[in-house]
Design an enzyme around this catalytic site. Structure first.
Site, PDB file in Angstrom:
ATOM      1  N   HIS A   1     -24.756  56.293  -6.085  1.00 45.95           N
ATOM      2  CA  HIS A   1     -26.205  56.444  -5.900  1.00 45.95           C
ATOM      3  C   HIS A   1     -26.526  57.839  -5.353  1.00 45.95           C
ATOM      4  O   HIS A   1     -27.422  58.529  -5.849  1.00 45.95           O
ATOM      5  CB  HIS A   1     -26.661  55.357  -4.921  1.00 45.95           C
ATOM      6  CG  HIS A   1     -28.126  55.324  -4.618  1.00 45.95           C
ATOM      7  ND1 HIS A   1     -29.067  54.948  -5.541  1.00 45.95           N
ATOM      8  CD2 HIS A   1     -28.811  55.606  -3.479  1.00 45.95           C
ATOM      9  CE1 HIS A   1     -30.269  55.001  -4.984  1.00 45.95           C
ATOM     10  NE2 HIS A   1     -30.151  55.402  -3.734  1.00 45.95           N
TER      11      HIS A   1
HETATM   12  C1  HEM Z   1     -28.564  59.586   1.793  1.00 42.79           C
HETATM   13  C2  HEM Z   1     -28.455  58.651   0.948  1.00 42.79           C
HETATM   14  C3  HEM Z   1     -29.482  58.316  -0.131  1.00 42.79           C
HETATM   15  C4  HEM Z   1     -30.219  59.114  -0.968  1.00 42.79           C
HETATM   16  C5  HEM Z   1     -30.221  60.633  -1.037  1.00 42.79           C
HETATM   17  C6  HEM Z   1     -31.003  58.243  -1.805  1.00 42.79           C
HETATM   18  C7  HEM Z   1     -31.891  58.641  -2.781  1.00 42.79           C
HETATM   19  C8  HEM Z   1     -32.626  57.812  -3.605  1.00 42.79           C
HETATM   20  C9  HEM Z   1     -33.502  58.252  -4.628  1.00 42.79           C
HETATM   21  C10 HEM Z   1     -33.771  59.707  -4.996  1.00 42.79           C
HETATM   22  C11 HEM Z   1     -34.034  57.135  -5.224  1.00 42.79           C
HETATM   23  C12 HEM Z   1     -35.042  57.116  -6.370  1.00 42.79           C
HETATM   24  C13 HEM Z   1     -34.353  57.023  -7.683  1.00 42.79           C
HETATM   25  C14 HEM Z   1     -35.352  57.253  -8.788  1.00 42.79           C
HETATM   26  O1  HEM Z   1     -36.456  57.711  -8.512  1.00 42.79           O
HETATM   27  O2  HEM Z   1     -34.976  56.976  -9.947  1.00 42.79           O
HETATM   28  C15 HEM Z   1     -33.502  55.991  -4.581  1.00 42.79           C
HETATM   29  C16 HEM Z   1     -33.789  54.672  -4.934  1.00 42.79           C
HETATM   30  C17 HEM Z   1     -33.243  53.570  -4.293  1.00 42.79           C
HETATM   31  N1  HEM Z   1     -32.355  53.607  -3.205  1.00 42.79           N
HETATM   32 FE1  HEM Z   1     -31.571  55.271  -2.338  1.00 42.79          FE
HETATM   33  N2  HEM Z   1     -30.754  56.946  -1.466  1.00 42.79           N
HETATM   34  C18 HEM Z   1     -29.812  56.945  -0.440  1.00 42.79           C
HETATM   35  C19 HEM Z   1     -29.267  55.850   0.192  1.00 42.79           C
HETATM   36  C20 HEM Z   1     -29.602  54.550  -0.108  1.00 42.79           C
HETATM   37  C21 HEM Z   1     -29.032  53.414   0.562  1.00 42.79           C
HETATM   38  C22 HEM Z   1     -28.010  53.487   1.712  1.00 42.79           C
HETATM   39  C23 HEM Z   1     -29.569  52.314  -0.035  1.00 42.79           C
HETATM   40  C24 HEM Z   1     -29.312  50.858   0.245  1.00 42.79           C
HETATM   41  C25 HEM Z   1     -28.481  50.377   1.061  1.00 42.79           C
HETATM   42  C26 HEM Z   1     -30.478  52.760  -1.055  1.00 42.79           C
HETATM   43  C27 HEM Z   1     -31.205  51.901  -1.876  1.00 42.79           C
HETATM   44  C28 HEM Z   1     -32.047  52.308  -2.884  1.00 42.79           C
HETATM   45  C29 HEM Z   1     -32.742  51.408  -3.785  1.00 42.79           C
HETATM   46  C30 HEM Z   1     -32.637  49.869  -3.775  1.00 42.79           C
HETATM   47  C31 HEM Z   1     -33.489  52.198  -4.665  1.00 42.79           C
HETATM   48  C32 HEM Z   1     -34.347  51.708  -5.819  1.00 42.79           C
HETATM   49  C33 HEM Z   1     -33.470  51.781  -7.048  1.00 42.79           C
HETATM   50  C34 HEM Z   1     -33.775  50.737  -8.089  1.00 42.79           C
HETATM   51  O3  HEM Z   1     -34.698  49.925  -7.906  1.00 42.79           O
HETATM   52  O4  HEM Z   1     -33.016  50.718  -9.105  1.00 42.79           O
HETATM   53  N3  HEM Z   1     -30.480  54.114  -1.077  1.00 42.79           N
HETATM   54  N4  HEM Z   1     -32.621  56.424  -3.584  1.00 42.79           N
END
Ligand code: HEM
Ligand code: SF4
Ligand code: SF4
Lengths: 209, 301
Positions: free
Chosen positions: A169
């Site tokens: 991710h």
């Molecule tokens: C520093 C670490 C992280 C960064 C830089 C990050 C970044 C992002 C970004 C940029 C998105 C949007 C993706 C898009 O717009 O297509 C996103 C979505 C998401 N992130 Fe993170 N994230 C991080 C850590 C985490 C963690 C630790 C979790 C959960 C334990 C998490 C759960 C999610 C979820 C559930 C989504 C929605 C994706 C979906 O519905 O398919 N993220 N994240």
């Protein structure tokens, strides 16, 4: 460049939720892995001492799971399989190699993200169930020792798998430039959407009407 | 007091073993409980609580003399009372239950904290409670259900085999107190020799199935027991074939190396990918979105 048109990809509530999960999740993961790798017990130092790490880990874990569960519910409608997914999936090698011309269009989320979404659903449930079973000194004494022991194994296996999922991710989020600003400030440019999630713009058009 | 006779230490790799300069002349010890001699007087249970300054709450009568109902953070030695019906007659079987001091201790293997559980050169297994974090992995791994986590201080507790007495040449307090000679303590060799003689004697007296409980599944134990019927240890509340549980072995021997390899491989792949494929940037001055059909037309020009 100032002319670039921006569209909303993540609402304020979801962004706050996401970054809270990141902070709470960081504490959960560091304390959790301090138990898995005794030589790295200092990872738990993020909350003070190893003993405090043990006391606080379950509470941070529950908070992470509840918030993540909330985010997953809010993003559920974007993560259903649709007609775009299978052709994209077959071309996933081109996606990784950035051969744009060979990549079929996808919607709001691509199949990789949708698989991650499903993995997170499983992890949230598994963590809550096994975490409660092994929670000393409150709940663990209510269960058979062997039940607690298996729960510990499943909990640890899920933690490793989820950390691998989060590495993926993080890798994707930092690679696809513009997505982190999207998650931070909510908006992505139309050109970004067109490049990475073209069919999302159709949804957007419909919403505008 | 630094301990320098540690042959196994929880959460510690073989590359950096515990200090073991003083293991040289140390002989393995054992405590022997002879159930055929025990009369259930509970002196050992009381001596344990006396020596270790433990005071479990006085519980309620629940139809058995066994009290408290199970081992606890404040009760490290418990006399168990099993009523057996034998040819129409009622008989009591007593079990002096406490840590078995396994040669291959599941608790130590499961422990998540470096040095919280140690095994000494004499074979006994001890908890260093100051290091313990109270995760309870030992409690769920022990095939004898021995360690208990205190809700007061979040530490695991169990019988130490009186390591603070044996270190200065005394026998464990339960052994010292035993009123019938059912408990003995000495070198493992001596105890095995004594047990062999005693089992022979019991057999001669008609207890054909008499035998020594020293389960192989955990590599043998430093607390051994003589039973009237070795084929039915369950009638003494002891497991028939105790083992280091499979879930503990999978977690420590398989999940850790494989999971770590998977994690490192994923991170390495991600890094290589970033370096070789390069940045993924949107050209913001490329034509913006018009609509799917018009866009296609434009592209085909
Ligand atoms: C520093 C670490 C992280 C960064 C830089 C990050 C970044 C992002 C970004 C940029 C998105 C949007 C993706 C898009 O717009 O297509 C996103 C979505 C998401 N992130 Fe993170 N994230 C991080 C850590 C985490 C963690 C630790 C979790 C959960 C334990 C998490 C759960 C999610 C979820 C559930 C989504 C929605 C994706 C979906 O519905 O398919 N993220 N994240
Ligand atoms: S009986 Fe249980 S607590 Fe005692 S050494 Fe064996 S596994 Fe550890
Ligand atoms: S409760 Fe203490 S002794 Fe038991 S496994 Fe956890 S850290 Fe080790």
């Amino acid at each position: 460049m100032s002319k670039q048109e921006m569209i909303v990809r993540h609402k304020l509530f979801d962004r706050l939720c996401h970054w809270t999960i990141v902070v709470v999740g960081l504490v959960t993961f560091l304390t959790g892995f301090s138990f898995f790798y005794p030589s790295f017990q200092w990872l738990g130092g993020i909350v003070g001492t190893p003993q405090l790490a043990k006391v606080l880990h379950p509470f941070f874990g529950i908070a992470m799971c509840l918030l993540l569960g909330l985010l997953l519910i809010r993003y559920y409608h974007h993560n259903k399989w649709d007609k775009y997914d299978w052709p994209w999936m077959k071309a996933v090698v081109w996606v990784l190699l950035q051969k744009e011309e060979n990549i079929p269009p996808v919607g709001h989320y691509n199949p990789g993200q949708k698989m991650l979404f499903r993995a997170f659903v499983i992890f949230v449930i598994a963590f809550i169930v096994t975490g409660v079973i092994m929670w000393q000194p409150y709940f663990a004494p209510m269960f058979e020792a062997s039940t607690v022991n298996w729960a510990t194994l499943i909990h640890a296996a899920c933690a490793i798998l989820m950390l691998i999922a989060i590495v993926v991710h993080f890798w994707m989020a930092t690679w696809i430039e513009g997505s982190i600003t999207g998650m931070l400030y909510g908006k992505v440019s139309k050109a970004w959407a067109r490049k990475h999630h073209p069919a999302m713009l159709d949804d957007f058009k419909e919403e505008e009407k | 007091m630094a301990e320098q006779d540690i042959i196994r230490r929880s959460g510690t790799t073989d590359i950096t073993p515990a200090s073991q300069a003083r293991v040289g002349g140390v002989k393995k010890v054992a405590k022997l409980f002879d159930a055929t001699k025990c009369n259930g007087c509970k002196a050992c249970q009381v001596a344990c609580s006396e020596w270790n300054d433990l005071r479990e709450e006085v519980g309620e009568f629940s139809g058995s003399y066994q009290n408290p109902p199970s081992l606890s953070p404040e009760c490290w030695t418990l006399m168990k009372y099993n009523e057996i019906e034998d040819a129409g007659k009622l008989r009591w079987q007593f079990t002096h239950s406490a840590c078995m001091h396994c040669a291959d201790p599941a608790c130590l293997k499961a422990c998540s904290t470096a040095g919280a559980i140690i095994q000494r050169a004499n074979g006994t297994v001890d908890f260093d409670s100051d290091k313990c974090i109270g995760c309870g992995y030992c409690a769920s791994a022990c095939p004898f259900d021995i360690p208990k986590i205190s809700a007061k201080d979040n530490k695991a507790y169990k019988c130490t085999l009186c390591s603070d007495r044996t270190a200065v040449g005394l026998e464990p307090s339960c052994v010292k107190t035993c009123t019938t000679g059912a408990l003995r303590y000495g070198t493992r060799e001596d105890m095995l020799f004594y047990a062999e003689k005693r089992v022979e004697e019991l057999k001669a007296r008609g207890y054909k199935n008499a035998g020594l409980y020293n389960p192989e599944g955990v590599g043998g134990t430093a607390m051994m027991m003589i039973f009237h019927d070795i084929n039915d240890p369950e009638s003494y509340y002891m497991p028939k074939d105790p083992q280091v549980p499979m879930a503990t072995e999978i977690r420590q021997d398989w999940l850790k190396p494989l999971g770590t390899a998977g994690l490192i491989a994923t991170a390495a792949f991600a890094l290589m990918h970033r370096i070789t494929v390069g940045r993924n940037i949107v050209e913001e001055d490329q034509p913006g979105y018009i609509d799917a059909a018009a866009e296609k037309e434009e592209d085909s020009k």
